[in-house]
Design a protein around this motif. Sequence first.
Motif, PDB file in Angstrom:
ATOM      1  N   GLU A  30       0.892  -1.342  -0.074  1.00  0.00           N
ATOM      2  CA  GLU A  30      -0.271   0.363   0.169  1.00  0.00           C
ATOM      3  C   GLU A  30       1.137   0.943   0.170  1.00  0.00           C
ATOM      4  O   GLU A  30       0.747   2.274  -1.152  1.00  0.00           O
ATOM      5  CB  GLU A  30      -1.058  -0.137   1.374  1.00  0.00           C
ATOM      6  CG  GLU A  30      -2.142  -1.061   0.592  1.00  0.00           C
ATOM      7  CD  GLU A  30      -3.382  -0.743   1.954  1.00  0.00           C
ATOM      8  OE1 GLU A  30      -4.392  -0.541   1.917  1.00  0.00           O
ATOM      9  OE2 GLU A  30      -2.895  -0.195   3.129  1.00  0.00           O
ATOM     10  N   ALA A 106     -15.874   6.330  -6.583  1.00  0.00           N
ATOM     11  CA  ALA A 106     -14.193   5.098  -6.205  1.00  0.00           C
ATOM     12  C   ALA A 106     -12.794   5.028  -5.730  1.00  0.00           C
ATOM     13  O   ALA A 106     -12.898   4.798  -4.794  1.00  0.00           O
ATOM     14  CB  ALA A 106     -14.102   4.261  -7.857  1.00  0.00           C
ATOM     15  N   ARG A 109     -14.256   6.663  -2.286  1.00  0.00           N
ATOM     16  CA  ARG A 109     -13.965   5.336  -1.122  1.00  0.00           C
ATOM     17  C   ARG A 109     -12.942   4.780  -0.728  1.00  0.00           C
ATOM     18  O   ARG A 109     -12.628   4.167   0.090  1.00  0.00           O
ATOM     19  CB  ARG A 109     -15.059   4.520  -1.403  1.00  0.00           C
ATOM     20  CG  ARG A 109     -16.552   4.675  -1.371  1.00  0.00           C
ATOM     21  CD  ARG A 109     -17.754   3.411  -2.550  1.00  0.00           C
ATOM     22  NE  ARG A 109     -17.397   2.918  -3.159  1.00  0.00           N
ATOM     23  CZ  ARG A 109     -17.583   3.005  -4.726  1.00  0.00           C
ATOM     24  NH1 ARG A 109     -18.455   4.407  -4.548  1.00  0.00           N
ATOM     25  NH2 ARG A 109     -17.396   2.959  -5.838  1.00  0.00           N
ATOM     26  N   TYR A 110     -12.099   4.544  -1.846  1.00  0.00           N
ATOM     27  CA  TYR A 110     -10.990   3.551  -1.522  1.00  0.00           C
ATOM     28  C   TYR A 110      -9.702   3.893  -0.844  1.00  0.00           C
ATOM     29  O   TYR A 110      -9.206   3.781  -0.162  1.00  0.00           O
ATOM     30  CB  TYR A 110     -10.826   2.584  -2.230  1.00  0.00           C
ATOM     31  CG  TYR A 110     -11.821   1.288  -2.780  1.00  0.00           C
ATOM     32  CD1 TYR A 110     -12.278   0.978  -1.482  1.00  0.00           C
ATOM     33  CD2 TYR A 110     -12.417   1.761  -3.658  1.00  0.00           C
ATOM     34  CE1 TYR A 110     -13.570  -0.019  -2.202  1.00  0.00           C
ATOM     35  CE2 TYR A 110     -13.553   1.123  -4.226  1.00  0.00           C
ATOM     36  CZ  TYR A 110     -14.276   0.350  -3.269  1.00  0.00           C
ATOM     37  OH  TYR A 110     -15.356  -0.482  -3.278  1.00  0.00           O
ATOM     38  N   ARG A 231      -8.865  -5.207  -0.657  1.00  0.00           N
ATOM     39  CA  ARG A 231      -9.397  -3.297  -0.665  1.00  0.00           C
ATOM     40  C   ARG A 231      -7.669  -2.668  -0.722  1.00  0.00           C
ATOM     41  O   ARG A 231      -7.505  -1.915  -1.825  1.00  0.00           O
ATOM     42  CB  ARG A 231      -9.479  -3.048   0.705  1.00  0.00           C
ATOM     43  CG  ARG A 231     -10.609  -3.310   1.330  1.00  0.00           C
ATOM     44  CD  ARG A 231     -11.070  -2.232   2.207  1.00  0.00           C
ATOM     45  NE  ARG A 231     -11.385  -1.445   2.517  1.00  0.00           N
ATOM     46  CZ  ARG A 231     -12.609  -1.065   1.850  1.00  0.00           C
ATOM     47  NH1 ARG A 231     -13.147  -0.864   1.741  1.00  0.00           N
ATOM     48  NH2 ARG A 231     -12.658   0.678   1.319  1.00  0.00           N
ATOM     49  N   THR A 232      -6.885  -3.846  -0.886  1.00  0.00           N
ATOM     50  CA  THR A 232      -5.790  -3.033  -1.690  1.00  0.00           C
ATOM     51  C   THR A 232      -5.266  -2.969  -2.882  1.00  0.00           C
ATOM     52  O   THR A 232      -5.089  -1.909  -4.019  1.00  0.00           O
ATOM     53  CB  THR A 232      -3.845  -4.280  -1.114  1.00  0.00           C
ATOM     54  OG1 THR A 232      -4.124  -4.329   0.286  1.00  0.00           O
ATOM     55  CG2 THR A 232      -2.836  -3.636  -1.526  1.00  0.00           C
ATOM     56  N   LEU A 234      -8.200  -2.931  -5.069  1.00  0.00           N
ATOM     57  CA  LEU A 234      -9.345  -1.469  -5.512  1.00  0.00           C
ATOM     58  C   LEU A 234      -8.550  -0.607  -5.150  1.00  0.00           C
ATOM     59  O   LEU A 234      -8.955   0.110  -6.254  1.00  0.00           O
ATOM     60  CB  LEU A 234     -10.352  -1.513  -4.039  1.00  0.00           C
ATOM     61  CG  LEU A 234     -11.285  -3.167  -4.358  1.00  0.00           C
ATOM     62  CD1 LEU A 234     -12.128  -3.378  -2.906  1.00  0.00           C
ATOM     63  CD2 LEU A 234     -12.033  -3.085  -5.676  1.00  0.00           C
ATOM     64  N   ARG A 235      -7.689  -0.561  -4.237  1.00  0.00           N
ATOM     65  CA  ARG A 235      -7.177   0.947  -4.087  1.00  0.00           C
ATOM     66  C   ARG A 235      -6.252   1.354  -5.540  1.00  0.00           C
ATOM     67  O   ARG A 235      -6.116   2.121  -6.040  1.00  0.00           O
ATOM     68  CB  ARG A 235      -6.604   1.006  -2.701  1.00  0.00           C
ATOM     69  CG  ARG A 235      -6.739   2.273  -2.014  1.00  0.00           C
ATOM     70  CD  ARG A 235      -5.724   2.212  -0.345  1.00  0.00           C
ATOM     71  NE  ARG A 235      -5.897   1.491   0.347  1.00  0.00           N
ATOM     72  CZ  ARG A 235      -7.000   0.963   1.342  1.00  0.00           C
ATOM     73  NH1 ARG A 235      -7.489   1.640   1.244  1.00  0.00           N
ATOM     74  NH2 ARG A 235      -6.510   0.269   2.020  1.00  0.00           N
ATOM     75  N   SER A 252     -16.334  -1.699  -6.863  1.00  0.00           N
ATOM     76  CA  SER A 252     -16.848  -1.724  -5.825  1.00  0.00           C
ATOM     77  C   SER A 252     -15.672  -3.154  -5.137  1.00  0.00           C
ATOM     78  O   SER A 252     -15.690  -4.190  -5.369  1.00  0.00           O
ATOM     79  CB  SER A 252     -18.252  -2.530  -6.091  1.00  0.00           C
ATOM     80  OG  SER A 252     -18.768  -1.575  -6.767  1.00  0.00           O
ATOM     81  N   TYR A 253     -16.337  -3.240  -3.189  1.00  0.00           N
ATOM     82  CA  TYR A 253     -15.767  -4.337  -2.624  1.00  0.00           C
ATOM     83  C   TYR A 253     -16.573  -5.244  -2.392  1.00  0.00           C
ATOM     84  O   TYR A 253     -17.859  -4.467  -1.404  1.00  0.00           O
ATOM     85  CB  TYR A 253     -15.066  -3.121  -1.548  1.00  0.00           C
ATOM     86  CG  TYR A 253     -14.938  -4.644   0.211  1.00  0.00           C
ATOM     87  CD1 TYR A 253     -13.936  -4.888  -0.470  1.00  0.00           C
ATOM     88  CD2 TYR A 253     -16.093  -5.583   0.555  1.00  0.00           C
ATOM     89  CE1 TYR A 253     -13.268  -6.285   0.949  1.00  0.00           C
ATOM     90  CE2 TYR A 253     -15.507  -6.266   1.428  1.00  0.00           C
ATOM     91  CZ  TYR A 253     -14.252  -6.387   0.836  1.00  0.00           C
ATOM     92  OH  TYR A 253     -14.021  -7.847   1.796  1.00  0.00           O
TER      93      TYR A 253
END
Length: 486
Positions: A30, A106, A109-110, A231-232, A234-235, A252-253
């Motif tokens: 990250e 998006a 959000r992330y 989530r990583t 997604l980011r 989306s998650y």
Amino acid sequence: MITGELRNKIDKIWETFWTGGITNPLDVIEQFTYLLFIKQLDEVETTKENEANFLGVDYESMFPGECQKYRWSKFKNLGSAEEMYELVLNGVFPFIKNLHQDGDSAYARYMGDAIFKIPTAAMLSKIVDGIDKLELGDEDSKGDLYEYLLSKVATAGTNGQFRTPRHIIKMMVELVKPAPDDTIIDPAMGSAGFLIEAQSYLRENHPELFLHQESLEHFNNTMFYGNDMDRTMLRIGAMNMLLHGVENPNISYRDSLSEQNTDVEKYSLVLANPPFKGSLDYEAVSADLLKVTKTKKTELLFLALFLRILKKGGRAAVIVPDGVLFGSSKAHKQIRKEIIENNKLDAVISMPSGVFKPYAGVSTAILIFTKTGSGGTDKVWFYDMKADGLSLDDKRQEIADNDIPDIIERFNHLDAETDRKRTDQSFFVPVDEIVSNDYDLSINKYKEIVYEAVQYEPTDVIIGKIDALESEIQGELAELKKLLDV
């Protein structure tokens, strides 16, 4: 694939994180990604500034006024490590977190829960120096970098995920030719490679899309969709899409196979390389997918999902493991029957097992099909890909042999394929023959191989030649012994 000098540079940066106290691999990825993103933002900004200057037009910077100091090229040259750390911690990082103020995007959000974790100025200075020396010229090298980082995570790939090579993604996109009115989804998006290649294709082939407000709104807000459970990723995906000029992708998650995914006939194009080898509990899978194929295998469930989420007339180009093509279980046959008899299977492109090396050696194929809900498969086009322009070993070095241009050319002119023979690299197979073979889609079931008879010399002649060679060896050995006084 990351090799040689670039791998060593990345390993040194990783070691700096590790020795500095950031030992969780996901945290390293990250933090690494945030800094790469900041660097790439500056590179994109510089490119746009140069284009505006060349065209003599005004350009509205994403780094307005005082925010110019937040650019990578500015803060990396600050006088002291402490000064740079203070600026990145309290200026640059909040700036990238708030690039899109709209909480519904998006990106917002992330990135909203993103935390800057690098603890010291000296550590940040060392990492910035290391990243500044990385040469990541094309998208494939960036994707390779992310994949290499993920390979360091002990849990990476437990459900069979691995990165799809960029040239394979590009081929798949060129086969289905995304259109300006398409709504595109990758339900297992990872770092958004398919979506990024799709938007690149549209920019190159449909520049008119950007001349009208309505189509531009669709491109930025309602064209691209992606789901993932990491989530990583997604980011990374959100940052990737933003860097490529898609302002608000619908990322989306979400577990695409679960009941929480209620999408039905929503998309016109699916591009995906879904997880292989995964096995889920029935309770975790949407009931309507199990009606199509009652199985725990993710590769079969994703095919059922694609059929559900596609609109009538929608297309899919997806990668499946070879087992999907010939598996003999009831579930395997059910999903193949559903695609062939109730929809329209257009093509099966068999790929060699080395395509996904060094991450995996699994044999795979690309399925291209159209959702009709009422059949339509009369014949299926098969292609036996033998080379993809890279060696099929772990090194994956460039070679001259490459079937990809031929695949694209032939798929775009299927009328000319009608008279091809089963001994050729591509050919049609009538649907009746496929049905009679339990819907088997493996190319070896239908390909004909011509064996050439080899004429060998008579046995007594071969033995005579062996005796002559043996005599010659013994004579030369005797000469050698004389010379050595043995």
